[in-house]
Design an enzyme around this catalytic site. Structure first.
Site, PDB file in Angstrom:
ATOM      1  N   HIS C  53      -4.810 -14.208  -1.440  1.00 18.40           N
ATOM      2  CA  HIS C  53      -5.156 -15.628  -1.454  1.00 18.40           C
ATOM      3  C   HIS C  53      -4.935 -16.219  -2.845  1.00 18.40           C
ATOM      4  O   HIS C  53      -5.143 -15.548  -3.848  1.00 18.40           O
ATOM      5  CB  HIS C  53      -6.621 -15.818  -1.056  1.00 18.40           C
ATOM      6  CG  HIS C  53      -6.880 -15.493   0.372  1.00 18.40           C
ATOM      7  ND1 HIS C  53      -6.508 -16.331   1.402  1.00 18.40           N
ATOM      8  CD2 HIS C  53      -7.455 -14.403   0.954  1.00 18.40           C
ATOM      9  CE1 HIS C  53      -6.853 -15.778   2.553  1.00 18.40           C
ATOM     10  NE2 HIS C  53      -7.430 -14.604   2.311  1.00 18.40           N
ATOM     11  N   CYS C 447       7.621   9.095  19.254  1.00 20.11           N
ATOM     12  CA  CYS C 447       7.384   9.955  18.098  1.00 20.11           C
ATOM     13  C   CYS C 447       6.009  10.600  18.114  1.00 20.11           C
ATOM     14  O   CYS C 447       5.770  11.563  17.392  1.00 20.11           O
ATOM     15  CB  CYS C 447       7.618   9.209  16.788  1.00 20.11           C
ATOM     16  SG  CYS C 447       6.404   7.920  16.458  1.00 20.11           S
TER      17      CYS C 447
END
Lengths: 419, 121, 500
Positions: C53, C447
């Site tokens: 931010h 995977c």
């Protein structure tokens, strides 16, 4: 740069079928690139039977079906690169791949046959709210664990989606002593083959709950249960019908998606409905000299059809390397009322030998409906079909004569006429 | 008269076959589209049979399991028993596709055969 | 005599790990005690908006304001040293009505007071130039140049690893159940063992109130504020170039649309005060709300391209000023870094500095280490290498030539590396957070089994012991045939019994 006449990407049924066909037709400078340790692709884990009735006139299991082709690949001494991953394909048919022996390398092809198969739709794509515990896996992953790795993923199981792999796994896990509590299907019909519903569910008294879905997953570390609910005609859950089923595993069989990331990178145009490349009567993609067959093109129900498609792709590739580019395929093939998609999506009648096979799926279940082929207002074909269902692919053969004699300016439309 | 509805599982067509029975005897069969379907329907109402496809444990192979099947269909009611029997079986690599893994399983007269090559690791 | 730590930090989130790294610059014995099985595996550091931010939002003069702005400035150097990808994309607070434009002026004003650089109010044309896919209904925006995006757990893992490289110790699966002051040191008890330490830093996030109250310091409470998110496929990533906020409300900075550092599109968070600190579920209502509100900013995204969804819990302090609770408590030597909600991730490095100073003031001797190494050993990312680099690597180690995750192109070499690194991966999620294996389109369908196999091999355990995220989250239940053999044994037992 090393050059091959044909590079085949994928060593599953489509790739194997294409390689054997190409070799038998005299093109021997070919290579199959396979990312797994073995040839055979998904067939290696499909240890159930039901394969080969058309191709070999006998009923085989997946590994047996694959082995028939693998034996030929070995007999013909066709080049095979295992544990090799293709990273990139270019429109001028250069293939970049990697493996642990040669590192990253590039090879050039006279023609490329895409045979990468498909993958399963994961949980995210169907947005089931709830926690994210262990014990949620796709049917294919479950199949790999049970049949190849030697592990059972759970003991009390709910299956979401009634695709064929899900049905097969319902039986497989039951046979192995797990309890499959229910198969839950969002649609009012199953997307699997009828024979699989009979021999995988009914034989074992596994309930198939149509028009139901999983609305929440429970459990912090491992799945502890799911909440299911009936859905209305807009497929929105009816909350009053919610019920909890305790289970330690949720298996997803919610659809297959052709694996076309490589094709996209090569600039190949995809059909948004099939998820596969748009092809012509030669199974050539929008990039000249690159062909597609099997589940990378469209998700099939039967491996025998994959093999047939692979043969066509191989013969087209051979014609391409011998004769160069084909004439343009200008005639659009469209899915009309009641049909979801048709492959191929465009044709050139001159390239068709005697007849051409179109493959398609209906959008809904129809009983005693007419399957119709039209061009403009003219009917090219009307066939009565006892039963059409999205779970079963439709084949339609059209002879070259019919096509030649028709005015096809407005393209060809396939549709279902009810009543 | 009793009418039995059967969905044929011989091939993917999934024909709906109607079998008329009377006193344990088959009176008529309708709705099949091949001779294998007729055969299946007749069996299904008298002694339903299934091909079992599964695996057995393997030692020293490229996979920890060897996939197998019954060479011919076996009575459906025997499935559970055969599965329990096969759980105890262990084979040693190498095994060739088609090799008999268990002869005449549980006296059914049907062999269990390997459905893949198992290589030595 | 039991080992005595100088500083024991409770919590291995971004705050705890940043403090550990800061303190690892000095000759100190440091221990981080974490309840979860991994760094950033349980709390807010795992699941947040992945944003740095700019600092225009917090109330001027607050710790939030000061530490946000300072923290933001520190990230470029940190990310370079720690080899963590960061993108200074800038952020927009988009106003969709004249009414909202007024709010922009207020935010701008606050930003100036907070010392935020690179702030500007821009008109619709400029907004569309920066963000071509934002909805046409946009009127104006506050543009903050210094805002950025980062992978929050990736960063936390990197900080922890570097702290460990410099001598900080970590223990996992260790929930603190009791803390006692024993003269001039603390006894910190977990289910498994006891640790002694001269100072304790409470960086326990949502549980920082529980830890604080455990030691008998002046009590406070922290409650979870739930935020639900969706992550969309990379082919939707083009829809946002910057972090697109809407005008904030009391409940937070609103639902944003943002690219992630990996190229996906992030949507969320919702904001809802709840009670249950363990609530980790997404809800139908929450996800629908996130989607509906996000469409107000950018309506072109395709929800069907969602690849995953998650819930994050902010550690919201129940104090009057709602500010971070940072400082030495009335129990001497017990220091709080508590109630760290947004912009806590951005502020973390600055919080670490502040805690260091507080410790110093509390009497901790800080002697700089000459051999402190600020740099983490670079991470190999196969996808980012040139072909020449790849070939060199594969020649040295063939495992880099085996692609395990095909969606994200992750090699076996990379997976082995993150398992073997300090503070390495121990679970499927641990591997996923470090190398993205399983984070792509197929979400690990392909995977998953391979990563399980590699984890089992590397950790020298059975695949049955491999978990998704520690505790009882085992992936597999039994070996194939196990259930049948159990049944066969039962049948046998029954037969024997019946025959007897």
């Amino acid at each position: 740069m090393l050059k091959y006449d044909i590079i085949i990407i994928g060593g599953g049924p489509a790739g194997l079928g294409a390689a054997v066909e190409a070799y038998e037709k005299g093109v021997k400078n070919i290579v199959i690139i396979e990312r797994d340790k073995y040839l055979g692709g998904i067939l290696e884990q499909c240890i159930h039977n039901g394969f080969g009735l058309q191709e070999f006139k006998e009923e085989l299991t997946g590994p047996e079906y694959a082995q028939r082709f693998i034996d030929k690949v070995e007999e013909y001494d066709i080049n095979v690169m295992l544990e090799t991953m293709v990273l990139e394909i270019t429109p001028d048919r250069i293939v970049k791949a990697v493996n642990s022996k040669e590192g990253v390398f590039t090879i050039k092809a006279g023609a490329i046959i895409l045979a990468m198969g498909c993958r399963e739709r994961p949980r995210g794509a169907i947005m089931i709210p709830g926690t994210r515990p262990a014990g949620i896996l796709t049917a294919g992953t479950a199949q790999r664990y049970v049949n190849m790795e030697g592990y059972l993923p759970g003991k009390e199981i709910v299956i979401l989606g009634s695709g064929d792999v899900g049905l097969i796994m319902a039986r497989r896990l039951t046979l192995e002593g797990a309890k499959v509590k229910a198969v839950v299907e969002l649609m009012p019909y199953s997307s699997g083959l009828t024979r699989n519903i009979v021999q995988c569910l009914e034989d074992f008294n596994i309930p198939l709950l149509l028009s139901h879905t999983v609305i929440e997953i429970h459990g912090k570390d491992r799945v502890e249960g799911v909440t299911i609910a009936k859905v209305d005609e807009n497929r929105e859950p009816i909350m009053e019908t919610a019920q909890y089923i305790s289970c330690d595993t949720l298996i997803l069989s919610v659809g297959l998606i052709p694996e076309n990331e490589l094709s996209q990178k090569a600039g190949i145009e995809l059909d948004p409905i099939t998820g596969g490349p748009i092809v012509n009567e030669m199974l050539e993609t929008s990039v000249p000299g690159i062909f597609a067959c099997g589940n990378v093109l469209q998700v099939h129900d039967l491996v025998d059809n994959v093999t047939a498609e692979a043969r066509l792709a191989a013969n087209s590739a051979i014609r391409f390397i011998r004769e160069g580019e084909f004439g343009k395929s200008n005639i659009a093939v469209k899915a009309g009322n009641g049909i979801r998609y048709v492959v191929p999506q465009k044709i050139n009648v001159d390239n068709i030998e005697k007849r051409i096979k179109f493959r398609m799926r209906p959008v809904n279940v129809y009983n005693n409906a007419m399957l119709v082929v039209k061009s403009g207002d003219k009917y090219l074909l009307r066939q009565k079909r006892q039963r059409l269902t999205p779970g079963e692919m439709i084949d339609v053969n059209l002879s070259k004569d019919i096509l030649k004699n028709a005015n096809l300016e407005e393209g060809i439309v396939f549709l279902v006429e009810e009543g | 008269m009793e009418l039995k509805e059967i969905t044929c599982i011989v091939c993917p067509l999934g024909c709906r076959i109607q079998v008329e029975m009377e006193g344990g005897e088959i009176k008529s069969v309708k709705g099949y589209s091949c001779s294998r379907g007729l055969e299946y329907a007749k069996n299904e109402v008298t002694m339903p049979k299934r091909t079992i496809t599964t695996s057995v444990r393997a030692i020293g192979g490229h996979l920890p399991l060897l996939s197998v099947r019954t060479k011919e269909p076996v009575p459906k009611e025997k499935i559970q028993e055969i599965m329990l029997e096969l759980a105890k079986v262990e084979v040693k690599a190498p095994v060739k596709i088609g090799d008999v893994v268990v002869k005449n399983i549980l006296g059914t007269g049907v062999d269990i055969i390997a459905t893949r090559n198992l290589y030595v690791k | 005599m039991k080992e005595m730590y100088d500083v024991l930090i409770i919590g291995a989130g971004v705050v705890g790990c940043s403090i550990a790294r800061e303190l690892s610059k000095y000759k100190l014995k440091i221990l981080v005690v974490e309840k979860g099985e991994d760094v950033a595996s349980e709390g807010a550091s795992k699941a947040n908006s992945a944003i740095l931010h700019a600092g225009y939002d917090p109330v001027p003069g607050s710790l939030k304001a000061k530490l946000n702005v300072r923290g933001n400035e520190m990230y470029d150097v940190l990310c370079k040293d720690l080899d963590v990808p960061i993108k200074r994309t800038g952020s927009l607070v988009a106003a969709f009505s004249e009414e909202e434009v007024k709010e922009l002026y207020e935010l701008f004003d606050r930003g100036i007071k907070n010392g935020v650089k690179g702030l500007s109010l821009i008109t619709k044309d400029m907004v569309k130039e920066i963000e071509p896919h934002i909805n046409d209904t946009v009127v104006a925006a506050l543009y903050a140049k210094t805002a950025g995006i980062i992978c929050p757990y990736g960063y936390t893992i990197a900080v922890a690893e570097n702290a460990a490289q410099n001598g900080a110790e970590f223990v996992f699966n260790s929930e603190v159940i009791d803390i006692k002051k024993n003269g001039d040191f603390f006894i910190v008890k977990t289910h498994k063992e006891e640790f002694y330490s001269k100072y304790v830093v409470n960086a326990a996030g949502l549980y920082s109130d529980v830890i604080n109250n455990m030691v008998g310091a002046k009590p406070f409470s922290v409650h979870p504020r739930k935020g639900e998110y969706l992550i969309l496929d990379k082919d939707q990533g083009y829809l946002a170039r910057t972090v697109i906020f809407q005008v904030p409300t009391k409940m937070g900075k609103g639902i944003l649309v943002s690219p992630t550092v990996d190229g996906n599109l992030l949507i969320g968070p919702t904001s809802e005060d709840i009670q249950d600190k363990e609530f980790k579920a997404t809800t139908r209502e929450g996800l629908n709300k996130a989607i509906t509100v996000a469409k107000r900013s950018v309506d072109k995204f395709d929800v069907r391209k969602t690849i995953t969804q998650f819930t994050g819990l902010r550690a919201t302090p129940d104090t009057e000023d709602k500010d971070f609770i940072i400082g030495e408590s009335d129990v001497k030597g017990f220091i709080n870094a508590a109630g760290i909600e947004s912009p806590g991730f951005t502020a973390a490095p600055a919080i670490a500095e502040m805690i260091r100073d507080i410790l110093k003031d509390a009497g901790l001797k800080l002697i700089e280490k000459v051999d402190f190494n600020p740099k983490r050993r670079p991470v190999i990312r196969f996808t980012e290498l040139s072909d020449e680099e790849r070939n060199k690597l594969i020649k040295e180690n063939p495992a880099y030539g085996r692609i395990i995750c095909r969606c994200e192109t992750v090699t076996e070499g990379e997976i082995i590396d993150v398992i073997r690194r300090p503070v390495g991966a121990k679970s499927l999620d641990g591997v996923k957070r470090r190398v993205r294996a399983g984070m792509g389109r197929c979400q690990g369908s392909f995977c998953g089994p391979r990563v399980v196999e590699i984890l089992a091999r590397e950790l020298n355990i059975s695949p049955l012991e491999v978990t998704k995220h520690g505790r009882n989250s085992n992936i597999l239940t039994a070996e194939t045939k196990k259930f049948l053999l159990e049944k066969a044994a039962e049948v046998l037992k029954k037969e024997v019994y019946e025959n007897a």
